[in-house]
Design a protein around this motif. Structure first.
Motif, PDB file in Angstrom:
ATOM      1  N   LEU A   5      36.588  44.378  55.770  1.00 21.90           N
ATOM      2  CA  LEU A   5      36.716  45.523  54.930  1.00 21.90           C
ATOM      3  C   LEU A   5      38.240  45.713  54.580  1.00 21.90           C
ATOM      4  O   LEU A   5      38.680  46.344  53.404  1.00 21.90           O
ATOM      5  N   GLU A   6      39.068  45.688  55.737  1.00 24.99           N
ATOM      6  CA  GLU A   6      40.638  45.735  55.189  1.00 24.99           C
ATOM      7  C   GLU A   6      41.138  44.761  54.058  1.00 24.99           C
ATOM      8  O   GLU A   6      41.997  45.300  53.087  1.00 24.99           O
ATOM      9  N   GLU A   7      40.415  43.703  54.287  1.00 25.37           N
ATOM     10  CA  GLU A   7      40.968  42.717  52.961  1.00 25.37           C
ATOM     11  C   GLU A   7      40.243  42.842  51.724  1.00 25.37           C
ATOM     12  O   GLU A   7      40.830  42.916  50.751  1.00 25.37           O
ATOM     13  N   TRP A   8      39.141  43.660  51.767  1.00 25.08           N
ATOM     14  CA  TRP A   8      38.468  44.084  50.527  1.00 25.08           C
ATOM     15  C   TRP A   8      39.083  45.180  49.897  1.00 25.08           C
ATOM     16  O   TRP A   8      39.473  45.235  48.823  1.00 25.08           O
ATOM     17  N   ARG A   9      39.760  46.155  50.719  1.00 26.51           N
ATOM     18  CA  ARG A   9      40.562  47.320  50.194  1.00 26.51           C
ATOM     19  C   ARG A   9      41.664  46.967  49.657  1.00 26.51           C
ATOM     20  O   ARG A   9      42.279  47.508  48.731  1.00 26.51           O
ATOM     21  N   GLN A  10      42.376  45.957  50.414  1.00 26.70           N
ATOM     22  CA  GLN A  10      43.929  45.526  50.061  1.00 26.70           C
ATOM     23  C   GLN A  10      43.608  44.742  48.341  1.00 26.70           C
ATOM     24  O   GLN A  10      44.380  44.870  47.402  1.00 26.70           O
ATOM     25  N   ALA A  11      42.422  43.865  48.313  1.00 22.12           N
ATOM     26  CA  ALA A  11      42.231  43.413  47.086  1.00 22.12           C
ATOM     27  C   ALA A  11      41.818  44.398  45.973  1.00 22.12           C
ATOM     28  O   ALA A  11      42.310  44.293  44.812  1.00 22.12           O
ATOM     29  N   ARG A  12      41.231  45.570  46.413  1.00 24.12           N
ATOM     30  CA  ARG A  12      40.907  46.428  45.390  1.00 24.12           C
ATOM     31  C   ARG A  12      42.220  47.300  45.070  1.00 24.12           C
ATOM     32  O   ARG A  12      42.295  47.611  43.865  1.00 24.12           O
ATOM     33  N   HIS A  13      43.112  47.474  45.806  1.00 26.13           N
ATOM     34  CA  HIS A  13      44.505  48.281  45.414  1.00 26.13           C
ATOM     35  C   HIS A  13      45.049  47.379  44.683  1.00 26.13           C
ATOM     36  O   HIS A  13      45.687  47.960  43.527  1.00 26.13           O
ATOM     37  N   ALA A  14      45.178  45.800  44.868  1.00 27.86           N
ATOM     38  CA  ALA A  14      45.938  45.059  44.002  1.00 27.86           C
ATOM     39  C   ALA A  14      45.421  45.025  42.575  1.00 27.86           C
ATOM     40  O   ALA A  14      46.117  45.214  41.580  1.00 27.86           O
ATOM     41  N   GLU A  15      43.986  45.291  42.560  1.00 31.75           N
ATOM     42  CA  GLU A  15      43.341  45.186  41.243  1.00 31.75           C
ATOM     43  C   GLU A  15      43.519  46.315  40.514  1.00 31.75           C
ATOM     44  O   GLU A  15      44.027  46.360  39.188  1.00 31.75           O
ATOM     45  N   LEU A  16      43.577  47.474  41.127  1.00 31.49           N
ATOM     46  CA  LEU A  16      43.885  48.769  40.292  1.00 31.49           C
ATOM     47  C   LEU A  16      45.484  48.830  39.986  1.00 31.49           C
ATOM     48  O   LEU A  16      45.941  49.613  39.115  1.00 31.49           O
TER      49      LEU A  16
END
Length: 259
Positions: A5-16
């Protein structure tokens, strides 16, 4: 291996936070004519915030869109219908063509947007394993065709052949997928947090394909649609069948920034 989940959130932040974020969009212009003028001039159908008065023309022909730069050679543009669209770049600006059931629009992006207002991130509900739900993946016989609205008010027919059925606190509910692919299943839903703690129009959720009649829905990965970040998106809205009658305090909260 599935990301944590933390990796998913980091990827989401990088995308936005990136140059190609939804937050960098500065315009969406429907191509109503065979030839649409592009530039910063007042007479342009696709109005750029800076640059030459006339950068070129977008030409519709035989169901395709071509870019004719001023003084240059024309080239065909791939739309977003089948994947990554072609982009036309000018300094920090770029635009590409979106296809909505045969209706074309040019979506304009300022790739330097974050230099003026960096993305501050999204707030999340605390991770809760109770919102990782193993739902039954049940066939619909016959399949159901729904008219799914988007934020522009248009309706798109979607044929649904399966549903996810599960129970929350003794209450049986169902979710209908908007798309089912080989790699993921895509849902759009509302719940009792919508318009309060989460984005009012609902949230998106992606899941891995069902296995042996079961599909895992991890609501900790529920996320805001693009239209939560920009007025220049054409997001699908959840059909009434996907309005959950309880709160889902998991996943992304309402974004606190402004368009």
């Amino acid at each position: 291996m599935k990301a944590t989940l933390e990796e998913w959130r980091q990827a989401r932040h990088a995308e936005l936070a990136g140059a190609d974020s939804w937050l960098g969009l500065v315009g969406l212009f429907w191509l109503e004519n065979a030839v649409s003028k592009v530039g910063s001039g007042d007479d342009c159908s696709v109005r750029l915030p800076s640059g030459p008065q006339h950068l070129g023309d977008l030409v519709q022909r035989d169901g395709s869109v071509f870019w004719q730069p001023a003084g240059g050679e024309a080239r065909a543009l791939a739309t977003d219908r089948d994947g990554q669209p072609s982009t036309v770049d000018h300094e920090n600006l770029s635009f590409f063509i979106v296809d909505r059931d045969g209706r074309f629009a040019a979506r304009v992006r300022d790739r330097a947007w974050a230099t003026r207002q960096p993305f501050a991130g999204i707030e999340y509900f605390p991770e809760d394993p109770a919102w990782v739900v193993d739902a039954e993946w049940l066939p619909l016989l016959p399949p159901v065709t729904m008219e799914v609205p988007n934020v522009t008010g248009e309706l798109k027919p979607v044929t649904v052949a399966f549903k996810a059925a599960f129970t929350v606190d003794g209450q049986k509910v169902e979710l209908l997928p908007m798309a089912v692919g080989e790699r993921e299943v895509f849902f759009v839903f509302r719940d009792r947090t919508s318009g309060r703690e989460t984005y009012g129009a609902g949230r998106f959720l992606k899941a891995r394909p069902a296995v042996d009649g079961s599909i895992r829905l991890d609501f900790n990965r529920a996320f805001n649609p693009p239209c939560a970040f920009t007025p220049f998106a054409t997001c699908p809205l959840p059909p009434p069948e996907n309005w959950l009658p309880f709160a889902v305090p998991a996943g992304e909260r309402r974004w606190q920034g402004t368009h």
